[in-house]
Structure formats: C-alpha cells, structure tokens
Scaffold this active site. Structure first.
Site, PDB file in Angstrom:
ATOM      1  N   LYS A 135       0.785  -1.223   0.000  1.00 31.54           N
ATOM      2  CA  LYS A 135       0.000   0.000   0.000  1.00 31.54           C
ATOM      3  C   LYS A 135       0.830   1.294   0.000  1.00 31.54           C
ATOM      4  O   LYS A 135       0.343   2.334  -0.401  1.00 31.54           O
ATOM      5  CB  LYS A 135      -0.947   0.043   1.195  1.00 31.54           C
ATOM      6  N   SER A 184       0.510 -10.224  -0.901  1.00 31.07           N
ATOM      7  CA  SER A 184       0.306  -8.773  -0.847  1.00 31.07           C
ATOM      8  C   SER A 184       0.450  -8.146   0.528  1.00 31.07           C
ATOM      9  O   SER A 184       0.596  -6.925   0.629  1.00 31.07           O
ATOM     10  CB  SER A 184      -1.059  -8.414  -1.440  1.00 31.07           C
TER      11      SER A 184
HETATM   12  C1  PLP Z   1      -5.403  -3.345  -0.035  1.00 28.37           C
HETATM   13  C2  PLP Z   1      -5.003  -4.752  -0.076  1.00 28.37           C
HETATM   14  C3  PLP Z   1      -5.448  -5.634  -1.081  1.00 28.37           C
HETATM   15  C4  PLP Z   1      -6.414  -5.204  -2.159  1.00 28.37           C
HETATM   16  O1  PLP Z   1      -5.887  -4.160  -2.951  1.00 28.37           O
HETATM   17  P1  PLP Z   1      -6.850  -3.209  -3.815  1.00 28.37           P
HETATM   18  O2  PLP Z   1      -5.948  -2.262  -4.484  1.00 28.37           O
HETATM   19  O3  PLP Z   1      -7.792  -2.544  -2.848  1.00 28.37           O
HETATM   20  O4  PLP Z   1      -7.587  -4.096  -4.741  1.00 28.37           O
HETATM   21  C5  PLP Z   1      -4.972  -6.932  -1.075  1.00 28.37           C
HETATM   22  N1  PLP Z   1      -4.130  -7.369  -0.124  1.00 28.37           N
HETATM   23  C6  PLP Z   1      -3.691  -6.566   0.859  1.00 28.37           C
HETATM   24  C7  PLP Z   1      -2.761  -7.119   1.880  1.00 28.37           C
HETATM   25  C8  PLP Z   1      -4.112  -5.225   0.926  1.00 28.37           C
HETATM   26  O5  PLP Z   1      -3.673  -4.443   1.908  1.00 28.37           O
END
Ligand code: PLP
Length: 341
Positions: free
Chosen positions: A53, A307
């Site tokens: 993020k 992510s």
């Molecule tokens: C925000 C987030 C997502 C989703 O991302 P978007 O851009 O909102 O689709 C997925 N995994 C994690 C760990 C996140 O923080």
C-alpha cells in the site's frame, strides 16, 4: 484511461524514493512441485509497512503541489492503507491524519500512530469513518488520499508489475493478483497488457467479498449488500469507478476463493518461507491453486503476489484450523502427518 496512459504514469511513479530496492521475487519450490509449473512469489509482505500500500500512497502524496502539501493529507482506513499513508507522509515531511472506525483493533491504531499520523476514531465501520473523513477534509483543506480509485494510486501499485518484468527476465505464463477495491489489480493488468499482453493476469477475490467478479459479470459496478471481513484487506462493498473500467478491460479473468482455500494458501506460504501472510495477502496463492486444480493455469511460470502480512495474532488459531480442514491438506482428516524430507 487506457493501458498506455497507466503505463506512462507508472514509469513516472516516484516510488523508488520510498522503496529503493524491489521486493523479492522468489521461487516457491513446494508449490511448484505440487502444481507442476514454476511458481514464484512476489513478496509485497516485506515492505516497511508489510503490504504494497505505500507504493500508491507515496506516489499520490509525492505528486501534491506545495500548497496542498502544506495543508497535509487525510485518509479513512482501518487497515493497510492507513499505514501506507502515515508512513509516506512522514517520509515526505507532510502532516497526516487518519480517520479509523472506533472498532479498529489497538494494534492497528498503534501502528499508524507510530508512523507519526494523528488518528481520529470515528464511526462504527469504515463507511462512517469515510463520511467523517470527507467532512474533516472539507473543513481543514487537507487532501484526501484514496485507497484505490485514483490514477496516481493505481500507478504506484502498478510499479509491482514493472519490478516483476525486470526480475523475471524471461517468459511468464500468468500473474495472480488479489482484488479489493481493484487498485493493485487494475494497475498490474494495465501495465502487463501494454507491454506483455501474452501474460495472463488473473484477479482473485474472497467469495464473500466478490464485488469485482460480480461487477464484471454484470457489466456495471455492483454494490454488495453484505461483505465478509475475514480477508479485511480486500473487503469492499463496491469497487472503484476507474479500477472497474481497467479491470474489466485488462484482467483475463476474475475468480473467487473460499475462506478455507485462503487459509490453506497462508499455510503453503508459511511452509515455503516461514512468513505468515494476512488473509488478503494469500488470496493470489489460493487463486493460483484453484486455477491449477481446474487445469486452467496457462503454461509458463506463474507468479502469485503475496500482498501483505498484517495479520492479527489472535486469528492464527482459526487460520491453522481451517487450513487443516482444507481438502489438499497434508494434515487433514486423514490424520496423516508428513515425514520430514
Ligand atoms: C489493499 C489490499 C489488497 C487489495 O488491494 P486493492 O488495491 O484494494 O484491490 C490486497 N491485499 C492486501 C494485503 C491489501 O492491503
């Protein structure tokens, strides 16, 4: 905006200042064997805020002109976006304020405060916090930083795709991307389709929070009545307007996975790396495994984006239990415990 416009913004993104080194792209040996194709993990759980993020947040805040920067930035978030905004603003020497629902766990509030942001606890859920955020922004002149529906946020997240292309340095079959509001997925899909359209990009959502899958099927944005919050990083009622337009055009597929499949994905990554992902962080791995079990994974190396890792410690027991109940488990109902290799 089309894929070339997103690519141009992504090439101009200022993320290198906050992420001087790319996150690792590492082979996952166990998963590669299980699925009979090379699998690599893009380790976005290893950024300074334990999720991707800060890429989008930093890029958006770095683009502010002097007058806006002097007034500061504000965001509404109960999760990873809040940390991205707070961390980025501090690095740029800009005041940050984050509105979080009063129900936010203390660990997340503390993380944002530690990065130097002012925290306002307002409302019972994200939507009430977001409404309060708008009011404060109007009163103070602070610039709101959206979590996903903004071209510079999307371009910041899309730098993940540039890193992958440079790090892989060869043919790729597919990239699996988690989807919440769609910022990460729309950015990655647009960049890949602009430069390497043969690579399949597949979005993955929790089946109890599948706003993008439903919206793509309907041909317009759909607001969910209820949203499952187990994968809280990806729990949104409605996807963004810009992110929807890009995902609809450039994703090759958007699929869903169950909570059990997410938990099994967390376990798989733990076995590979000894890292513990948060539920949203394991969506892409779960999606890749689901695709593989259906024989749908394109040939060539597959990349899954890990992510994030902002998991509540208290949730680990639940996750381990559900992973054990998942069908492909080595620890499942058959009671078989694998012997060390
Ligand atoms: C925000 C987030 C997502 C989703 O991302 P978007 O851009 O909102 O689709 C997925 N995994 C994690 C760990 C996140 O923080």
């Amino acid at each position: 905006m089309d894929h070339h416009a997103i690519l141009a913004r992504t090439l101009n993104a200022r993320v290198a200042k906050v992420m001087p080194h790319p996150t690792p792209l590492t082979p996952a040996r166990g998963l590669s064997e299980k699925l009979s194709i090379p699998v690599l993990l893009k380790r976005e759980d290893l950024t300074p805020v334990f999720s991707f993020k800060l890429r989008g947040a930093y890029n958006r805040i770095a683009m502010l002109d002097e007058r806006c920067a002097a007034r500061g930035v504000i965001a509404a978030s109960a999760g990873n976006h809040a940390q991205g905004v707070a961390y980025s603003a501090r690095r740029l020497g800009i005041d940050a304020r984050v509105v979080m629902p009063a129900t936010t766990p203390k660990i997340k509030i503390d993380a944002v405060r530690r990065h130097g942001a002012r925290v306002d606890l307002i409302g019972r859920d994200y939507y009430e916090a977001a409404a309060a955020c708008e009011v404060i922004a109007a009163e103070t002149g602070m610039t709101p930083v959206p979590a996903y529906d903004d071209p510079d946020v999307i371009a910041g997240q899309a730098t993940v795709a540039l890193e992958i292309l440079r790090q892989a340095g060869g043919p790729l079959g597919s990239i699996f991307v988690p989807v919440g509001g769609g910022g990460l997925a729309s950015g990655i899909a647009a960049v890949i389709k602009a430069v390497r359209p043969e690579i399949k990009v597949i979005g993955v959502e929790p089946d109890d929070s599948d706003a993008m899958t439903r919206s793509i099927q309907a041909g317009h944005r759909v607001a969910l009545e209820r949203v499952g919050i187990f994968a809280d990083g990806a729990a949104v009622r409605m996807v963004g307007e810009t992110t929807f337009g890009l995902c609809r055009r450039y994703l090759d597929a958007c699929i869903t996975v169950t909570i059990d499949q997410i938990c099994a994905g967390i376990r798989d990554v733990f076995e590979e790396t000894r890292a513990v992902l948060e539920p949203a962080g394991a969506l892409a791995i779960a999606g890749l495994k689901r695709f593989a079990s259906e024989g749908r994974v394109p040939s060539g190396p597959a990349i899954a984006i890990a992510s994030g890792a902002n998991v509540d410690f208290g949730a680990l027991g639940f996750i381990a239990n559900r992973a054990a109940a998942s069908p492909d488990s080595d620890y499942g109902s058959r009671g078989k415990v694998p012997t060390p290799a």
